[in-house]
Design a protein around this motif. Structure first.
Motif, PDB file in Angstrom:
ATOM      1  N   ARG A 121       0.804  -1.222   0.000  1.00 30.66           N
ATOM      2  CA  ARG A 121       0.000   0.000   0.000  1.00 30.66           C
ATOM      3  C   ARG A 121       0.840   1.277   0.000  1.00 30.66           C
ATOM      4  O   ARG A 121       0.403   2.303  -0.500  1.00 30.66           O
ATOM      5  CB  ARG A 121      -0.964   0.011   1.187  1.00 30.66           C
ATOM      6  CG  ARG A 121      -0.315  -0.044   2.561  1.00 30.66           C
ATOM      7  CD  ARG A 121      -1.403  -0.183   3.637  1.00 30.66           C
ATOM      8  NE  ARG A 121      -0.841  -0.204   4.977  1.00 30.66           N
ATOM      9  CZ  ARG A 121      -0.463  -1.288   5.617  1.00 30.66           C
ATOM     10  NH1 ARG A 121      -0.595  -2.459   5.015  1.00 30.66           N
ATOM     11  NH2 ARG A 121       0.043  -1.235   6.832  1.00 30.66           N
ATOM     12  N   ALA A 122       2.056   1.211   0.535  1.00 27.67           N
ATOM     13  CA  ALA A 122       2.890   2.412   0.572  1.00 27.67           C
ATOM     14  C   ALA A 122       3.387   2.802  -0.808  1.00 27.67           C
ATOM     15  O   ALA A 122       3.782   3.954  -1.025  1.00 27.67           O
ATOM     16  CB  ALA A 122       4.085   2.197   1.512  1.00 27.67           C
ATOM     17  N   ARG A 123       3.351   1.856  -1.767  1.00 33.53           N
ATOM     18  CA  ARG A 123       3.893   2.124  -3.107  1.00 33.53           C
ATOM     19  C   ARG A 123       2.830   2.024  -4.196  1.00 33.53           C
ATOM     20  O   ARG A 123       3.160   2.009  -5.373  1.00 33.53           O
ATOM     21  CB  ARG A 123       5.032   1.143  -3.402  1.00 33.53           C
ATOM     22  CG  ARG A 123       6.262   1.339  -2.542  1.00 33.53           C
ATOM     23  CD  ARG A 123       7.162   0.117  -2.581  1.00 33.53           C
ATOM     24  NE  ARG A 123       6.636  -0.949  -1.744  1.00 33.53           N
ATOM     25  CZ  ARG A 123       7.157  -2.161  -1.661  1.00 33.53           C
ATOM     26  NH1 ARG A 123       8.207  -2.470  -2.389  1.00 33.53           N
ATOM     27  NH2 ARG A 123       6.645  -3.068  -0.858  1.00 33.53           N
ATOM     28  N   LYS A 128      -2.748   5.966  -4.056  1.00 31.37           N
ATOM     29  CA  LYS A 128      -2.349   7.368  -3.924  1.00 31.37           C
ATOM     30  C   LYS A 128      -3.296   8.284  -4.694  1.00 31.37           C
ATOM     31  O   LYS A 128      -3.756   9.310  -4.170  1.00 31.37           O
ATOM     32  CB  LYS A 128      -0.924   7.562  -4.440  1.00 31.37           C
ATOM     33  CG  LYS A 128      -0.398   8.989  -4.265  1.00 31.37           C
ATOM     34  CD  LYS A 128       0.874   9.217  -5.033  1.00 31.37           C
ATOM     35  CE  LYS A 128       0.596   9.310  -6.527  1.00 31.37           C
ATOM     36  NZ  LYS A 128       1.795   9.725  -7.296  1.00 31.37           N
ATOM     37  N   TRP A 171      -1.965   5.061   6.220  1.00 29.72           N
ATOM     38  CA  TRP A 171      -1.194   5.043   4.974  1.00 29.72           C
ATOM     39  C   TRP A 171      -0.014   6.010   5.073  1.00 29.72           C
ATOM     40  O   TRP A 171       1.115   5.670   4.703  1.00 29.72           O
ATOM     41  CB  TRP A 171      -2.091   5.422   3.806  1.00 29.72           C
ATOM     42  CG  TRP A 171      -1.391   5.486   2.486  1.00 29.72           C
ATOM     43  CD1 TRP A 171      -1.077   4.450   1.659  1.00 29.72           C
ATOM     44  CD2 TRP A 171      -0.915   6.663   1.832  1.00 29.72           C
ATOM     45  NE1 TRP A 171      -0.439   4.913   0.531  1.00 29.72           N
ATOM     46  CE2 TRP A 171      -0.324   6.258   0.614  1.00 29.72           C
ATOM     47  CE3 TRP A 171      -0.941   8.027   2.169  1.00 29.72           C
ATOM     48  CZ2 TRP A 171       0.236   7.175  -0.269  1.00 29.72           C
ATOM     49  CZ3 TRP A 171      -0.377   8.933   1.280  1.00 29.72           C
ATOM     50  CH2 TRP A 171       0.202   8.497   0.074  1.00 29.72           C
ATOM     51  N   ASN A 174       2.596   4.586   7.275  1.00 26.22           N
ATOM     52  CA  ASN A 174       3.276   3.486   6.604  1.00 26.22           C
ATOM     53  C   ASN A 174       4.307   3.995   5.599  1.00 26.22           C
ATOM     54  O   ASN A 174       5.410   3.451   5.487  1.00 26.22           O
ATOM     55  CB  ASN A 174       2.251   2.604   5.904  1.00 26.22           C
ATOM     56  CG  ASN A 174       2.827   1.257   5.497  1.00 26.22           C
ATOM     57  OD1 ASN A 174       3.307   0.506   6.337  1.00 26.22           O
ATOM     58  ND2 ASN A 174       2.788   0.968   4.214  1.00 26.22           N
ATOM     59  N   VAL A 175       3.962   5.058   4.868  1.00 28.26           N
ATOM     60  CA  VAL A 175       4.897   5.646   3.918  1.00 28.26           C
ATOM     61  C   VAL A 175       6.117   6.194   4.647  1.00 28.26           C
ATOM     62  O   VAL A 175       7.267   6.006   4.227  1.00 28.26           O
ATOM     63  CB  VAL A 175       4.221   6.763   3.094  1.00 28.26           C
ATOM     64  CG1 VAL A 175       5.258   7.516   2.258  1.00 28.26           C
ATOM     65  CG2 VAL A 175       3.164   6.181   2.186  1.00 28.26           C
ATOM     66  N   ARG A 176       5.890   6.872   5.775  1.00 32.45           N
ATOM     67  CA  ARG A 176       6.995   7.444   6.546  1.00 32.45           C
ATOM     68  C   ARG A 176       7.937   6.337   7.040  1.00 32.45           C
ATOM     69  O   ARG A 176       9.162   6.449   6.930  1.00 32.45           O
ATOM     70  CB  ARG A 176       6.448   8.242   7.733  1.00 32.45           C
ATOM     71  CG  ARG A 176       7.529   8.960   8.540  1.00 32.45           C
ATOM     72  CD  ARG A 176       6.942   9.766   9.683  1.00 32.45           C
ATOM     73  NE  ARG A 176       6.102  10.852   9.187  1.00 32.45           N
ATOM     74  CZ  ARG A 176       4.784  10.891   9.300  1.00 32.45           C
ATOM     75  NH1 ARG A 176       4.133   9.879   9.883  1.00 32.45           N
ATOM     76  NH2 ARG A 176       4.097  11.897   8.824  1.00 32.45           N
ATOM     77  N   PHE A 178       8.287   3.352   5.771  1.00 30.93           N
ATOM     78  CA  PHE A 178       8.926   2.764   4.598  1.00 30.93           C
ATOM     79  C   PHE A 178      10.138   3.584   4.175  1.00 30.93           C
ATOM     80  O   PHE A 178      11.224   3.045   3.915  1.00 30.93           O
ATOM     81  CB  PHE A 178       7.906   2.680   3.460  1.00 30.93           C
ATOM     82  CG  PHE A 178       8.482   2.220   2.149  1.00 30.93           C
ATOM     83  CD1 PHE A 178       8.730   0.876   1.914  1.00 30.93           C
ATOM     84  CD2 PHE A 178       8.779   3.138   1.149  1.00 30.93           C
ATOM     85  CE1 PHE A 178       9.252   0.447   0.703  1.00 30.93           C
ATOM     86  CE2 PHE A 178       9.310   2.718  -0.060  1.00 30.93           C
ATOM     87  CZ  PHE A 178       9.551   1.377  -0.286  1.00 30.93           C
TER      88      PHE A 178
END
Length: 204
Positions: A121-123, A128, A171, A174-176, A178
């Motif tokens: 989900r982060a990518r 997005k 989300w 999770n991005v942070r 990652f």
């Protein structure tokens, strides 16, 4: 269940009368409340248990399935009953969706709350773009001016956005994480750098 797919059951119970098959899924995390009613993941578990754990006599005798979700850390124990005919209809539907997913011209990427459980989900570009479409008003504006003002949104728009709020927050977290993990491994992001934070206090 589907070609190349397999799994491990937490608990499967078939009583002596063999009329109702019980399939349990233990979810020990506490990040997301799960409802079992018409839950596609749980129906796939039901098909897996029905196909692989029962002999021909038991499969003939079973009339319905009861699916159970147990989330002890969220005080959630939920169950749902559906008949064997519905299982077979869902089997056909799931197989058709599986075939579509293998065809680049037919498959569709659809973002939603189900993305919560996806490790990519982060990518995910589809996710997005979906989030942007719900929260961005002016993509060319600076900082928070780009976001939609709740005052300008209708009640219908706010109601549609509400189920996604906790997901949007997760989300972003999770991005942070990652990016921090990749940065610690030597990855470089333009305009950003990783620095050591201050030590926390030991007194309270």
């Amino acid at each position: 269940v589907l070609p190349g797919e397999k799994g491990t059951a937490d608990v499967v119970i078939l009583p002596a009368d063999m009329k109702r098959l019980h399939v349990f899924d233990l979810k020990y995390g506490k990040g997301k409340f799960v409802s079992v009613t018409n839950n596609s993941q749980m129906k796939l578990y039901g098909i897996g248990a029905f196909d692989n754990l029962l002999d021909r006599k038991a499969r003939t005798a079973v009339k319905e399935l009861m699916l159970h979700v147990v989330q002890p850390r969220m005080n959630n124990i939920d169950n749902w009953v559906f008949d064997k005919g519905e299982l077979e209809r869902f089997r056909v539907e799931a197989f058709q969706k599986h075939r579509e997913s293998l065809d680049p011209e037919r498959r569709k990427f659809v973002a939603g709350e189900h993305c919560w459980f996806c490790d990519r989900r982060a990518r995910c570009r589809t996710l997005k773009e979906s989030i942007y479409s719900q929260i961005i008003e002016d993509p060319d504006a600076d900082a928070f001016d780009a976001f939609k003002n709740p005052d300008s949104m209708t009640n219908e728009e706010l109601a549609a956005l509400h189920p996604m709020l906790s997901f949007i927050s997760a989300w972003a977290t999770n991005v942070r994480k990652f990016m921090e993990t990749r940065a610690a491994q030597g990855e470089h992001y333009p305009g950003l750098k990783m620095v050591e934070g201050k030590k926390g206090t030991r007194q309270w």
